[in-house]
Each structure stands twice: as structure tokens, then as C-alpha cells.
Motif scaffolding. Sequence first.
Motif, PDB file in Angstrom:
ATOM      1  N   ALA A 220     -26.328 -23.060  17.719  1.00 35.81           N
ATOM      2  CA  ALA A 220     -26.878 -23.148  16.364  1.00 35.81           C
ATOM      3  C   ALA A 220     -27.442 -21.805  15.946  1.00 35.81           C
ATOM      4  O   ALA A 220     -27.862 -21.009  16.787  1.00 35.81           O
ATOM      5  CB  ALA A 220     -27.963 -24.218  16.288  1.00 35.81           C
ATOM      6  N   PHE A 221     -27.446 -21.592  14.642  1.00 33.81           N
ATOM      7  CA  PHE A 221     -28.138 -20.418  14.118  1.00 33.81           C
ATOM      8  C   PHE A 221     -28.760 -20.763  12.770  1.00 33.81           C
ATOM      9  O   PHE A 221     -28.317 -21.672  12.068  1.00 33.81           O
ATOM     10  CB  PHE A 221     -27.200 -19.207  13.987  1.00 33.81           C
ATOM     11  CG  PHE A 221     -26.147 -19.323  12.913  1.00 33.81           C
ATOM     12  CD1 PHE A 221     -26.418 -18.966  11.597  1.00 33.81           C
ATOM     13  CD2 PHE A 221     -24.863 -19.759  13.217  1.00 33.81           C
ATOM     14  CE1 PHE A 221     -25.456 -19.054  10.609  1.00 33.81           C
ATOM     15  CE2 PHE A 221     -23.882 -19.849  12.237  1.00 33.81           C
ATOM     16  CZ  PHE A 221     -24.181 -19.496  10.929  1.00 33.81           C
ATOM     17  N   GLY A 222     -29.817 -20.032  12.424  1.00 32.81           N
ATOM     18  CA  GLY A 222     -30.422 -20.096  11.105  1.00 32.81           C
ATOM     19  C   GLY A 222     -30.282 -18.747  10.440  1.00 32.81           C
ATOM     20  O   GLY A 222     -30.143 -17.724  11.110  1.00 32.81           O
ATOM     21  N   ILE A 223     -30.325 -18.747   9.117  1.00 27.87           N
ATOM     22  CA  ILE A 223     -30.184 -17.481   8.400  1.00 27.87           C
ATOM     23  C   ILE A 223     -31.551 -16.942   7.995  1.00 27.87           C
ATOM     24  O   ILE A 223     -32.543 -17.672   7.948  1.00 27.87           O
ATOM     25  CB  ILE A 223     -29.264 -17.617   7.178  1.00 27.87           C
ATOM     26  CG1 ILE A 223     -29.891 -18.520   6.105  1.00 27.87           C
ATOM     27  CG2 ILE A 223     -27.898 -18.138   7.594  1.00 27.87           C
ATOM     28  CD1 ILE A 223     -29.168 -18.453   4.770  1.00 27.87           C
ATOM     29  N   GLY A 224     -31.577 -15.631   7.705  1.00 29.21           N
ATOM     30  CA  GLY A 224     -32.802 -14.997   7.238  1.00 29.21           C
ATOM     31  C   GLY A 224     -33.944 -15.126   8.229  1.00 29.21           C
ATOM     32  O   GLY A 224     -33.768 -14.987   9.438  1.00 29.21           O
ATOM     33  N   MET A 226     -35.317 -17.575   9.383  1.00 32.84           N
ATOM     34  CA  MET A 226     -35.204 -18.694  10.321  1.00 32.84           C
ATOM     35  C   MET A 226     -34.288 -18.380  11.496  1.00 32.84           C
ATOM     36  O   MET A 226     -34.048 -19.250  12.336  1.00 32.84           O
ATOM     37  CB  MET A 226     -34.706 -19.944   9.590  1.00 32.84           C
ATOM     38  CG  MET A 226     -35.666 -20.476   8.532  1.00 32.84           C
ATOM     39  SD  MET A 226     -37.324 -20.797   9.210  1.00 32.84           S
ATOM     40  CE  MET A 226     -36.981 -22.163  10.318  1.00 32.84           C
ATOM     41  N   GLN A 227     -33.797 -17.153  11.597  1.00 30.81           N
ATOM     42  CA  GLN A 227     -32.876 -16.836  12.682  1.00 30.81           C
ATOM     43  C   GLN A 227     -33.514 -17.034  14.053  1.00 30.81           C
ATOM     44  O   GLN A 227     -32.964 -17.751  14.908  1.00 30.81           O
ATOM     45  CB  GLN A 227     -32.367 -15.394  12.554  1.00 30.81           C
ATOM     46  CG  GLN A 227     -31.378 -15.021  13.650  1.00 30.81           C
ATOM     47  CD  GLN A 227     -30.642 -13.726  13.359  1.00 30.81           C
ATOM     48  OE1 GLN A 227     -31.122 -12.652  13.698  1.00 30.81           O
ATOM     49  NE2 GLN A 227     -29.480 -13.817  12.738  1.00 30.81           N
ATOM     50  N   MET A 228     -34.643 -16.418  14.291  1.00 29.50           N
ATOM     51  CA  MET A 228     -35.262 -16.523  15.609  1.00 29.50           C
ATOM     52  C   MET A 228     -35.875 -17.904  15.870  1.00 29.50           C
ATOM     53  O   MET A 228     -35.726 -18.432  16.981  1.00 29.50           O
ATOM     54  CB  MET A 228     -36.292 -15.409  15.808  1.00 29.50           C
ATOM     55  CG  MET A 228     -35.667 -14.012  15.863  1.00 29.50           C
ATOM     56  SD  MET A 228     -34.428 -13.841  17.183  1.00 29.50           S
ATOM     57  CE  MET A 228     -33.633 -12.301  16.684  1.00 29.50           C
ATOM     58  N   PRO A 229     -36.546 -18.531  14.895  1.00 28.61           N
ATOM     59  CA  PRO A 229     -37.028 -19.894  15.157  1.00 28.61           C
ATOM     60  C   PRO A 229     -35.912 -20.863  15.530  1.00 28.61           C
ATOM     61  O   PRO A 229     -36.091 -21.705  16.421  1.00 28.61           O
ATOM     62  CB  PRO A 229     -37.706 -20.284  13.838  1.00 28.61           C
ATOM     63  CG  PRO A 229     -38.166 -18.995  13.253  1.00 28.61           C
ATOM     64  CD  PRO A 229     -37.097 -18.007  13.621  1.00 28.61           C
TER      65      PRO A 229
END
Length: 297
Positions: A220-224, A226-229
Amino acid sequence: MNHKVLLTAAVTGAGDTAGKNPHVPVTPQEIAESAIASAKAGATVAHIHARDPETGGISHNIDHYREIVDRIRESETDVVINITSGGGGDFIPSLATPAAGGDGTDIQTPAERHQPVGELLPEMCTLDCGSTNFGSMIYLSPTDWLREQAKLIQESGVKPELECFDTGHIRFAKQLIQEGLIDGDPMFQFCLGIPWGADADAETMLYMKNRLPENAHWSAFGIGRMQMPMAVQAAMLGGNVRVGLEDNLYLKKGVMARNDQLVEKAVTLLHNQGLEPMTPQEAREKFNLRSPHTGGE
């Protein structure tokens, strides 16, 4: 937790980001060098898009992909290569020409989207598992086109990473599996926080995880911001992670990142959870990936 984590560096993407961060690689040489630097920083996988060296925009030119892949393969740094097969899906609605699309529309056939994968035979490639509202445009990937792409990928022996931008994409990915178009244990990628797809939060990630087949691997990945969380959340739930300038331009607030810095930060976060990234060879063995040297499995 004591498992190792597949750590992907998505080094450039196709978005309008090259003018926003000077570290976004554009030329084939820059993209290859950034992938190599990411691998040295601890990335298992380099996820590759090509860009037009003149404009910085998306490129479908097979020669650009070939130069990137050749430079990585000829380096002394090992990394699993994952090429996008999602190019040519941008549909920009236009009131003047609603059926044809407006300025910026860029649609490729399934065969055209598959060309870099089929000719260069990386270990992995992405397969976007549905259409979605993507900001103010539509990312267009009809189901019958996806079936055709999945078959082409299957015939090539490349391992598809089933990218899901919303919950319905998981349903269709499972349909591809049921129809026999995905070999082996499937690999899913949750793409979170894209306007207007699935949210980048723990509840959404867990919901998607709980709807996977029992033999599935996932990332999974998040953008902006939220990438590291989302990287930490995925690792804590037993998944794999992705970071890189395709999805996020900042190392911290106000500080532009390089790909290798984002990888280093992710490695530190994994270590804080008692985890470590897989080596490329460990990933090839675990996920039954083709050999980059012989072309076999």
C-alpha cells in the motif's frame, strides 16, 4: 513482527511534478540513476515510468524505457524492475467534443500499454484494475481491456502488481484471478488518497486487506503527506510498502525530497518496527519472479 518487507521506490511517475521538485528525474539517465540510488538506500523494487526528456511529460517511447532498463541492468546495483503498464489512460472531458475527449486526452490500446513490458520483460509490472475519477480527469481502463492486458502480461511471464485505487478494483482483480488470468499467488497494491479514490487511512487499508484472497500478497501507499503514515500502517498490518517522488515530493514540510532520501526514511521507519526490507533476490524467490539475467522463472 519479524517478516521482511518488499520496499518499492516509485521514482518519477507521470504527473506534472517535474517543475515542482528539481529532484524529480526526467531523462532516462536521471531516472535510471535515481532508481540505482534508491536501491543502494535499501529499496527492493524500482517502479518505472518514462518521461519525455524535452518536456518532462509522460512518454510512451519504447526507446526511453529501454535506455532506463538497460542502464539499471548494466549497473552493479541489483534491484527488481517494475514497469508501469498503466500509461495512455488519461481521458479529459470536453463539452465541445465529449466523445473524443479534450486537450490532454491520452489513450492507448491494451497492446500499446503492454509494449514496454512485453519487449523489455521486467520482473514485475503494474496493472491498474479499473477506471476512476482522478482529480478532474478520468483514468480509463475498461474491464475487457484489462482482461486483454492481463492475458498479455501472463503470456510474457512478468508478475503483475494489481493496483487498486478503490474497493471495486479489488472485486475486479479477484474476477481476473477467477478467470485464470493471474498466475500464482496474486500481488495487490492499494493506491490510497488519490482524488477521488479510496481514502488514505487505516480503516480503508484494513477494509481492502480483509477482502483479498487468502494466498494474496499486498502493498500500500499514500500520496503527499500520507506517504510515510501509510507505509508504517501497511508494515504493521503485515503488508509491503511504497515510497518515492511519484507519490510525494517532500521529505518533511517545506523540504523537497530525493528518492533515496524517502527510501532511507522508510527504512528507518521499518527498523523502528523491528522490520527490514527484502533484498531483490529474496523478493524474486518469495514471489516467484522471473530471473533478470536468464529471462526464466
